[in-house]
Design an enzyme around this catalytic site. Sequence first.
Site, PDB file in Angstrom:
ATOM      1  N   ASN A   1       4.885  -5.652   4.087  1.00  0.00           N
ATOM      2  CA  ASN A   1       4.387  -6.814   3.367  1.00  0.00           C
ATOM      3  C   ASN A   1       5.310  -7.071   2.188  1.00  0.00           C
ATOM      4  OD1 ASN A   1       2.043  -7.117   5.014  1.00  0.00           O
ATOM      5  ND2 ASN A   1       1.055  -5.451   3.893  1.00  0.00           N
TER       6      ASN A   1
ATOM      7  N   GLU B   1       0.311  -5.171  -2.182  1.00  0.00           N
ATOM      8  CA  GLU B   1      -0.475  -4.735  -3.345  1.00  0.00           C
ATOM      9  C   GLU B   1       0.286  -3.767  -4.234  1.00  0.00           C
ATOM     10  OE1 GLU B   1      -4.153  -3.108  -1.979  1.00  0.00           O
ATOM     11  OE2 GLU B   1      -4.851  -5.034  -1.194  1.00  0.00           O
ATOM     12  N   VAL B   2       1.086  -2.920  -3.615  1.00  0.00           N
ATOM     13  CA  VAL B   2       1.816  -1.919  -4.400  1.00  0.00           C
ATOM     14  C   VAL B   2       3.293  -2.326  -4.472  1.00  0.00           C
ATOM     15  CG1 VAL B   2       2.482   0.508  -4.601  1.00  0.00           C
ATOM     16  CG2 VAL B   2       0.228  -0.096  -3.682  1.00  0.00           C
TER      17      VAL B   2
ATOM     18  N   HIS C   1       4.545   0.258   6.684  1.00  0.00           N
ATOM     19  CA  HIS C   1       3.319   0.784   7.295  1.00  0.00           C
ATOM     20  C   HIS C   1       3.616   1.147   8.751  1.00  0.00           C
ATOM     21  CE1 HIS C   1       0.373  -0.930   4.244  1.00  0.00           C
ATOM     22  NE2 HIS C   1       1.418  -1.700   4.003  1.00  0.00           N
TER      23      HIS C   1
ATOM     24  N   HIS D   1       7.491  -0.256   0.893  1.00  0.00           N
ATOM     25  CA  HIS D   1       6.933   0.710   1.842  1.00  0.00           C
ATOM     26  C   HIS D   1       6.744   0.060   3.187  1.00  0.00           C
ATOM     27  CE1 HIS D   1       3.657  -1.289  -0.300  1.00  0.00           C
ATOM     28  NE2 HIS D   1       2.978  -1.226   0.830  1.00  0.00           N
TER      29      HIS D   1
HETATM   30  P1  5GP Z   1       0.493  -3.162   0.676  1.00  0.00           P
HETATM   31  O1  5GP Z   1      -0.757  -3.989   0.669  1.00  0.00           O
HETATM   32  O2  5GP Z   1       1.155  -3.136  -0.689  1.00  0.00           O
HETATM   33  O3  5GP Z   1       1.431  -3.496   1.792  1.00  0.00           O
HETATM   34  O4  5GP Z   1       0.030  -1.685   1.010  1.00  0.00           O
HETATM   35  C1  5GP Z   1      -0.351  -0.767   0.034  1.00  0.00           C
HETATM   36  C2  5GP Z   1      -1.023   0.364   0.761  1.00  0.00           C
HETATM   37  O5  5GP Z   1      -1.053   1.482  -0.095  1.00  0.00           O
HETATM   38  C3  5GP Z   1      -2.469   0.058   1.150  1.00  0.00           C
HETATM   39  O6  5GP Z   1      -2.622   0.201   2.554  1.00  0.00           O
HETATM   40  C4  5GP Z   1      -3.288   1.077   0.361  1.00  0.00           C
HETATM   41  O7  5GP Z   1      -4.404   1.577   1.090  1.00  0.00           O
HETATM   42  C5  5GP Z   1      -2.267   2.169   0.074  1.00  0.00           C
HETATM   43  N1  5GP Z   1      -2.502   2.914  -1.148  1.00  0.00           N
HETATM   44  C6  5GP Z   1      -2.798   2.401  -2.382  1.00  0.00           C
HETATM   45  N2  5GP Z   1      -2.919   3.385  -3.292  1.00  0.00           N
HETATM   46  C7  5GP Z   1      -2.675   4.543  -2.621  1.00  0.00           C
HETATM   47  C8  5GP Z   1      -2.667   5.918  -3.046  1.00  0.00           C
HETATM   48  O8  5GP Z   1      -2.891   6.276  -4.196  1.00  0.00           O
HETATM   49  N3  5GP Z   1      -2.384   6.848  -2.075  1.00  0.00           N
HETATM   50  C9  5GP Z   1      -2.130   6.489  -0.783  1.00  0.00           C
HETATM   51  N4  5GP Z   1      -1.871   7.486   0.084  1.00  0.00           N
HETATM   52  N5  5GP Z   1      -2.131   5.210  -0.358  1.00  0.00           N
HETATM   53  C10 5GP Z   1      -2.411   4.254  -1.269  1.00  0.00           C
END
Ligand code: 5GP
Length: 114
Positions: free
Chosen positions: A88, A96-97, A103, A101
Amino acid sequence: MNKDCIFCRIISGEIQSDIIYQDEEVIAIRDINPQAPTHLLVLPRAHIPSLADVGADQEQLLGHLVHVANELAKSEGIAEKGYRLVINCGLEAGQEVPHLHLHLLGGRPLGKLG
Ligand code: 5GP
Ligand code: ZN
Protein backbone atom coordinates in the site's frame (compact mmCIF):
# COMPACT_ATOMS: atom_id res chain seq x y z
CA MET A 1 16.03 4.70 12.48
CA ASN A 2 13.08 7.00 13.08
CA LYS A 3 12.20 7.05 16.79
CA ASP A 4 8.55 7.86 16.05
CA CYS A 5 8.15 4.93 13.65
CA ILE A 6 6.60 1.75 15.03
CA PHE A 7 8.42 -0.49 12.54
CA CYS A 8 11.80 1.13 13.29
CA ARG A 9 11.09 0.45 16.97
CA ILE A 10 10.32 -3.19 16.16
CA ILE A 11 13.54 -3.47 14.11
CA SER A 12 15.60 -2.02 16.97
CA GLY A 13 14.02 -4.48 19.42
CA GLU A 14 12.41 -1.73 21.48
CA ILE A 15 8.96 -3.16 20.68
CA GLN A 16 8.48 -6.92 20.81
CA SER A 17 7.34 -8.66 17.65
CA ASP A 18 7.16 -12.14 16.18
CA ILE A 19 10.23 -12.06 13.91
CA ILE A 20 10.05 -14.78 11.25
CA TYR A 21 13.14 -13.89 9.22
CA GLN A 22 15.95 -11.34 9.28
CA ASP A 23 19.10 -10.50 7.38
CA GLU A 24 21.26 -7.42 6.95
CA GLU A 25 18.71 -5.60 4.82
CA VAL A 26 15.22 -6.81 5.74
CA ILE A 27 13.15 -8.35 8.47
CA ALA A 28 9.82 -10.20 8.34
CA ILE A 29 7.24 -10.20 11.12
CA ARG A 30 3.73 -11.55 11.63
CA ASP A 31 1.07 -8.91 11.20
CA ILE A 32 -0.52 -8.04 14.55
CA ASN A 33 -3.98 -8.00 12.93
CA PRO A 34 -3.85 -10.81 10.35
CA GLN A 35 -6.23 -10.66 7.38
CA ALA A 36 -5.49 -14.24 6.30
CA PRO A 37 -4.13 -17.42 7.95
CA THR A 38 -0.67 -16.33 6.76
CA HIS A 39 -0.12 -12.59 6.96
CA LEU A 40 3.51 -11.51 7.15
CA LEU A 41 5.09 -8.11 6.68
CA VAL A 42 8.48 -7.87 4.99
CA LEU A 43 10.23 -4.58 5.65
CA PRO A 44 13.59 -2.99 4.95
CA ARG A 45 15.67 -2.14 8.02
CA ALA A 46 16.14 1.33 6.53
CA HIS A 47 13.37 3.81 7.26
CA ILE A 48 11.92 4.40 3.79
CA PRO A 49 8.50 6.05 4.28
CA SER A 50 6.73 4.55 1.26
CA LEU A 51 7.10 2.81 -2.09
CA ALA A 52 7.13 6.24 -3.71
CA ASP A 53 10.34 7.07 -1.83
CA VAL A 54 12.31 4.15 -3.26
CA GLY A 55 15.15 5.58 -5.30
CA ALA A 56 16.72 4.28 -8.49
CA ASP A 57 19.68 3.07 -6.42
CA GLN A 58 17.33 0.90 -4.32
CA GLU A 59 16.00 -1.40 -7.04
CA GLN A 60 18.04 -4.23 -5.59
CA LEU A 61 16.38 -3.74 -2.19
CA LEU A 62 12.89 -4.00 -3.69
CA GLY A 63 13.90 -7.17 -5.50
CA HIS A 64 15.24 -8.56 -2.25
CA LEU A 65 11.97 -7.82 -0.42
CA VAL A 66 10.06 -9.77 -3.08
CA HIS A 67 12.58 -12.61 -3.05
CA VAL A 68 12.34 -12.95 0.74
CA ALA A 69 8.53 -12.93 0.51
CA ASN A 70 8.66 -15.72 -2.09
CA GLU A 71 10.91 -17.81 0.16
CA LEU A 72 8.63 -17.19 3.15
CA ALA A 73 5.61 -18.26 1.08
CA LYS A 74 7.38 -21.60 0.63
CA SER A 75 8.33 -21.98 4.29
CA GLU A 76 4.79 -21.00 5.37
CA GLY A 77 3.40 -23.70 3.07
CA ILE A 78 1.29 -21.38 0.92
CA ALA A 79 3.43 -21.29 -2.22
CA GLU A 80 1.68 -24.11 -4.06
CA LYS A 81 -1.90 -22.96 -3.58
CA GLY A 82 -1.08 -19.30 -4.18
CA TYR A 83 -0.49 -16.08 -2.31
CA ARG A 84 -0.60 -12.34 -2.72
CA LEU A 85 2.00 -9.64 -2.22
CA VAL A 86 0.65 -6.15 -1.51
CA ILE A 87 2.34 -2.81 -1.02
CA ASN A 88 0.00 0.00 0.00
CA CYS A 89 1.40 3.37 -1.01
CA GLY A 90 -0.14 6.52 0.43
CA LEU A 91 -3.48 7.65 1.82
CA GLU A 92 -5.99 6.31 -0.69
CA ALA A 93 -4.27 2.93 -0.77
CA GLY A 94 -4.77 2.74 2.98
CA GLN A 95 -1.12 2.86 4.05
CA GLU A 96 -1.21 3.23 7.82
CA VAL A 97 2.41 2.75 8.81
CA PRO A 98 4.80 5.13 7.00
CA HIS A 99 7.68 2.64 6.74
CA LEU A 100 7.78 0.66 3.49
CA HIS A 101 6.46 -2.88 3.91
CA LEU A 102 5.24 -5.69 1.76
CA HIS A 103 2.27 -7.80 2.88
CA LEU A 104 2.45 -11.55 2.22
CA LEU A 105 -1.06 -12.98 2.36
CA GLY A 106 -2.26 -16.54 1.86
CA GLY A 107 -3.85 -19.62 3.33
CA ARG A 108 -7.37 -18.85 2.10
CA PRO A 109 -8.98 -17.83 -1.20
CA LEU A 110 -8.26 -14.11 -1.41
CA GLY A 111 -10.87 -13.01 -3.94
CA LYS A 112 -10.56 -10.33 -6.56
CA LEU A 113 -9.01 -6.96 -5.79
CA GLY A 114 -11.72 -4.37 -5.37
P1 5GP B 1 -0.54 -0.71 5.91
O1 5GP B 1 -2.00 -0.41 6.13
O2 5GP B 1 0.33 0.46 6.33
O3 5GP B 1 -0.23 -1.23 4.55
O4 5GP B 1 -0.21 -1.93 6.86
C1 5GP B 1 0.21 -1.78 8.18
C2 5GP B 1 0.10 -3.13 8.82
O5 5GP B 1 0.88 -3.13 9.99
C3 5GP B 1 -1.32 -3.49 9.23
O6 5GP B 1 -1.71 -4.70 8.60
C4 5GP B 1 -1.25 -3.61 10.75
O7 5GP B 1 -2.06 -4.67 11.26
C5 5GP B 1 0.23 -3.87 10.99
N1 5GP B 1 0.73 -3.40 12.26
C6 5GP B 1 0.51 -2.17 12.83
N2 5GP B 1 1.16 -2.07 14.00
C7 5GP B 1 1.82 -3.25 14.17
C8 5GP B 1 2.67 -3.73 15.23
O8 5GP B 1 2.95 -3.08 16.23
N3 5GP B 1 3.16 -5.00 15.07
C9 5GP B 1 2.87 -5.76 13.97
N4 5GP B 1 3.40 -7.00 13.93
N5 5GP B 1 2.08 -5.33 12.97
C10 5GP B 1 1.55 -4.09 13.08
ZN1 ZN C 1 10.65 3.31 10.22
